[in-house]
Enzyme design. Structure first.
Site, PDB file in Angstrom:
ATOM      1  N   GLY A  21       0.821  -1.208   0.000  1.00 34.37           N
ATOM      2  CA  GLY A  21       0.000   0.000   0.000  1.00 34.37           C
ATOM      3  C   GLY A  21       0.853   1.255   0.000  1.00 34.37           C
ATOM      4  O   GLY A  21       0.526   2.246  -0.662  1.00 34.37           O
ATOM      5  N   ASN A  22       1.983   1.194   0.710  1.00 34.86           N
ATOM      6  CA  ASN A  22       2.845   2.375   0.831  1.00 34.86           C
ATOM      7  C   ASN A  22       3.487   2.752  -0.502  1.00 34.86           C
ATOM      8  O   ASN A  22       3.873   3.901  -0.702  1.00 34.86           O
ATOM      9  CB  ASN A  22       3.922   2.141   1.882  1.00 34.86           C
ATOM     10  CG  ASN A  22       4.724   0.891   1.593  1.00 34.86           C
ATOM     11  OD1 ASN A  22       4.231  -0.220   1.770  1.00 34.86           O
ATOM     12  ND2 ASN A  22       5.921   1.066   1.102  1.00 34.86           N
ATOM     13  N   LYS A 139     -12.743  -9.709   9.483  1.00 32.68           N
ATOM     14  CA  LYS A 139     -11.847  -8.624   9.083  1.00 32.68           C
ATOM     15  C   LYS A 139     -12.555  -7.264   9.109  1.00 32.68           C
ATOM     16  O   LYS A 139     -13.463  -7.022   8.322  1.00 32.68           O
ATOM     17  CB  LYS A 139     -11.288  -8.895   7.685  1.00 32.68           C
ATOM     18  CG  LYS A 139     -10.292  -7.837   7.259  1.00 32.68           C
ATOM     19  CD  LYS A 139      -9.361  -8.317   6.185  1.00 32.68           C
ATOM     20  CE  LYS A 139      -8.379  -7.232   5.758  1.00 32.68           C
ATOM     21  NZ  LYS A 139      -7.332  -6.975   6.737  1.00 32.68           N
ATOM     22  N   LYS A 223      -3.512  -9.441   0.020  1.00 28.71           N
ATOM     23  CA  LYS A 223      -2.770  -9.134  -1.205  1.00 28.71           C
ATOM     24  C   LYS A 223      -1.538 -10.025  -1.370  1.00 28.71           C
ATOM     25  O   LYS A 223      -1.219 -10.473  -2.480  1.00 28.71           O
ATOM     26  CB  LYS A 223      -2.382  -7.651  -1.172  1.00 28.71           C
ATOM     27  CG  LYS A 223      -1.518  -7.145  -2.282  1.00 28.71           C
ATOM     28  CD  LYS A 223      -0.043  -7.034  -1.919  1.00 28.71           C
ATOM     29  CE  LYS A 223       0.235  -6.072  -0.782  1.00 28.71           C
ATOM     30  NZ  LYS A 223       1.649  -6.130  -0.342  1.00 28.71           N
ATOM     31  N   LYS A 285       3.201 -11.535   4.688  1.00 29.49           N
ATOM     32  CA  LYS A 285       4.284 -11.481   3.686  1.00 29.49           C
ATOM     33  C   LYS A 285       5.190 -12.701   3.849  1.00 29.49           C
ATOM     34  O   LYS A 285       5.586 -13.334   2.867  1.00 29.49           O
ATOM     35  CB  LYS A 285       5.098 -10.192   3.840  1.00 29.49           C
ATOM     36  CG  LYS A 285       4.258  -8.945   3.605  1.00 29.49           C
ATOM     37  CD  LYS A 285       5.088  -7.676   3.719  1.00 29.49           C
ATOM     38  CE  LYS A 285       4.201  -6.467   3.922  1.00 29.49           C
ATOM     39  NZ  LYS A 285       3.088  -6.364   2.949  1.00 29.49           N
TER      40      LYS A 285
HETATM   41  P1  ADP Z   1       2.492  -2.998   2.958  1.00 29.75           P
HETATM   42  O1  ADP Z   1       1.601  -1.812   2.989  1.00 29.75           O
HETATM   43  O2  ADP Z   1       3.716  -2.834   2.137  1.00 29.75           O
HETATM   44  O3  ADP Z   1       1.750  -4.281   2.689  1.00 29.75           O
HETATM   45  P2  ADP Z   1       2.566  -3.410   5.878  1.00 29.75           P
HETATM   46  O4  ADP Z   1       2.477  -2.112   6.586  1.00 29.75           O
HETATM   47  O5  ADP Z   1       1.362  -4.267   5.825  1.00 29.75           O
HETATM   48  O6  ADP Z   1       3.134  -3.116   4.425  1.00 29.75           O
HETATM   49  O7  ADP Z   1       3.779  -4.278   6.472  1.00 29.75           O
HETATM   50  C1  ADP Z   1       5.089  -3.733   6.590  1.00 29.75           C
HETATM   51  C2  ADP Z   1       5.307  -3.314   8.034  1.00 29.75           C
HETATM   52  O8  ADP Z   1       5.386  -4.462   8.876  1.00 29.75           O
HETATM   53  C3  ADP Z   1       6.611  -2.595   8.325  1.00 29.75           C
HETATM   54  O9  ADP Z   1       6.527  -1.222   8.046  1.00 29.75           O
HETATM   55  C4  ADP Z   1       6.786  -2.860   9.836  1.00 29.75           C
HETATM   56  O10 ADP Z   1       6.307  -1.752  10.572  1.00 29.75           O
HETATM   57  C5  ADP Z   1       5.866  -4.039  10.144  1.00 29.75           C
HETATM   58  N1  ADP Z   1       6.494  -5.186  10.810  1.00 29.75           N
HETATM   59  C6  ADP Z   1       5.894  -5.934  11.753  1.00 29.75           C
HETATM   60  N2  ADP Z   1       6.663  -6.925  12.177  1.00 29.75           N
HETATM   61  C7  ADP Z   1       7.832  -6.818  11.481  1.00 29.75           C
HETATM   62  C8  ADP Z   1       9.059  -7.580  11.472  1.00 29.75           C
HETATM   63  N3  ADP Z   1       9.231  -8.638  12.260  1.00 29.75           N
HETATM   64  N4  ADP Z   1      10.039  -7.192  10.617  1.00 29.75           N
HETATM   65  C9  ADP Z   1       9.872  -6.118   9.816  1.00 29.75           C
HETATM   66  N5  ADP Z   1       8.750  -5.362   9.785  1.00 29.75           N
HETATM   67  C10 ADP Z   1       7.731  -5.703  10.604  1.00 29.75           C
HETATM   68 MG    MG Z   2       0.454  -1.235   4.823  1.00 28.64          MG
END
Ligand code: ADP
Ligand code: MG
Length: 323
Positions: A21-22, A139, A223, A285
């Site tokens: 999303g970012n 959800k 996603k 992820k």
């Molecule tokens: P996206 O929008 O790219 O899907 P998310 O915000 O859902 O990203 O997931 C990425 C975030 O996960 C990172 O910014 C971090 O804050 C968080 N996070 C949680 N646990 C971990 C971890 N163990 N290692 C790295 N990041 C983590």
């Molecule tokens: Mg996100």
């Protein structure tokens, strides 16, 4: 972190890049039109970098902020025009983001003198009508609303739950994606030389009736799990999950935090079961990259956009490889 050898790009033919999303909004999460176009331009420069290395690229993307905005429009207009279902919102964001990404990608490719074109595929993902989430949605999506505003939407058939002090929130199923129904179209376009955008938001969730007819359902597919399934379906060599951190981290946020480098899929599953990865963010992820490798994928990487070319080569980010 392990002694596993680095791998080179030379033999890499096909990559699926999943954009978080970012990567699709402003750094502070704003999703104005100009923010989305600017974010797409940055992301597609990275994709053009991969294409210039001779790599075939399939792109998928999140749509959380965009669907959130559509839901607000639904809510505000509910007493004037009928709200559209969530699967329609998903389809709309695939169309709009596909359009924005194609414009950015065609420009980035032309800038580098690369004679390749983009295409976007409205992509459906089949889910099981019997998924537990459809009888007990778990959800929460969109914003909190006061009881009276939630009531109007419940009259339109939506499920809303009283979440206490902050108000009511819409609840939907988050079913497991079982089949990317339009993967053959994606595959054919890649073979024909297109850079393809597909399965945005994890795919539009559909179920197949007893008589074989497909219809959309009110649900949100993860996603990253959708990306893992598409990656296997179109037989890419490498799945890259691009987010806002360079690596998955052990003991995240603690003084003893440690980045995960190249690890086997069993090692990564082990870290997951030790609880290192938060369920709403890094967890899916990690699950996605592990699934891809367990099901025969060669390599999967979690990293940020800046590292993409190195990440595909296995030289940056958190790289998960077969045991
Ligand atoms: P996206 O929008 O790219 O899907 P998310 O915000 O859902 O990203 O997931 C990425 C975030 O996960 C990172 O910014 C971090 O804050 C968080 N996070 C949680 N646990 C971990 C971890 N163990 N290692 C790295 N990041 C983590
Ligand atoms: Mg996100």
């Amino acid at each position: 972190m392990s002694g596993l050898p680095a791998v080179t790009t030379v033999e890499i033919m096909k990559v699926l890049l999943a954009l978080g999303g970012n990567a699709m909004t402003n750094r502070d999460g704003r999703a104005r039109v100009e923010d989305q176009i600017a974010a797409a331009q940055v992301a597609m420069q990275a994709v053009a970098g991969l294409v210039s290395e001779g790599i075939d690229v399939v792109i998928t993307h999140g749509n959380g902020p965009q669907v959130g905005n559509l839901l607000v429009k639904n809510e505000l207009a509910a007493s004037v025009v009928p709200p559209v279902p969530l699967d329609w919102c998903g389809a709309q964001t695939q169309g709009t983001l596909g359009f924005v990404l194609m414009n950015a990608l065609d420009a980035a490719l032309a800038e580098r003198g690369i004679d390749k074109r983009s295409a976007a595929v409205v992509t459906r993902a089949r889910v099981d009508a019997g998924d537990a989430g459809f009888t007990r949605p778990t959800k929460p999506i969109g914003r909190f609303l006061p009881a009276e505003e939630a009531r109007v939407l419940r009259e339109h058939g939506e499920i809303w739950e009283d979440r206490g002090e902050k108000g009511w929130r819409r609840m939907v199923a988050s079913p497991e994606p079982l089949e990317i129904l339009d993967a053959p179209a994606v595959h054919a376009l890649v073979e024909a030389g297109f850079v393809v955008v597909a399965n945005g938001g994890g795919g539009i969730p559909v179920v197949r009736d007893a008589d074989g007819v497909l219809h959309g359902v009110e649900a949100v597919i993860d996603k990253d799990l959708g990306a893992a399934l598409l990656a296997r379906s179109v037989e890419v060599d490498v799945l890259v999950v691009a987010t806002d951190v360079s690596n998955a981290v052990l003991r995240y946020g603690q003084p003893s935090a440690e980045q995960v480098g190249t690890v086997s899929v069993d090692q990564m599953r082990g870290y997951g079961s030790e609880g290192h990865f938060a369920s709403g963010s890094m967890g899916p992820k990690v699950d996605a990259v592990c699934r891809f490798v367990e099901q025969g994928g060669r390599r999967a990487v979690i990293t940020n956009l800046d590292n993409i070319v190195d990440a595909v080569a296995g030289n940056a980010g958190t790289v998960v490889v077969p045991n």
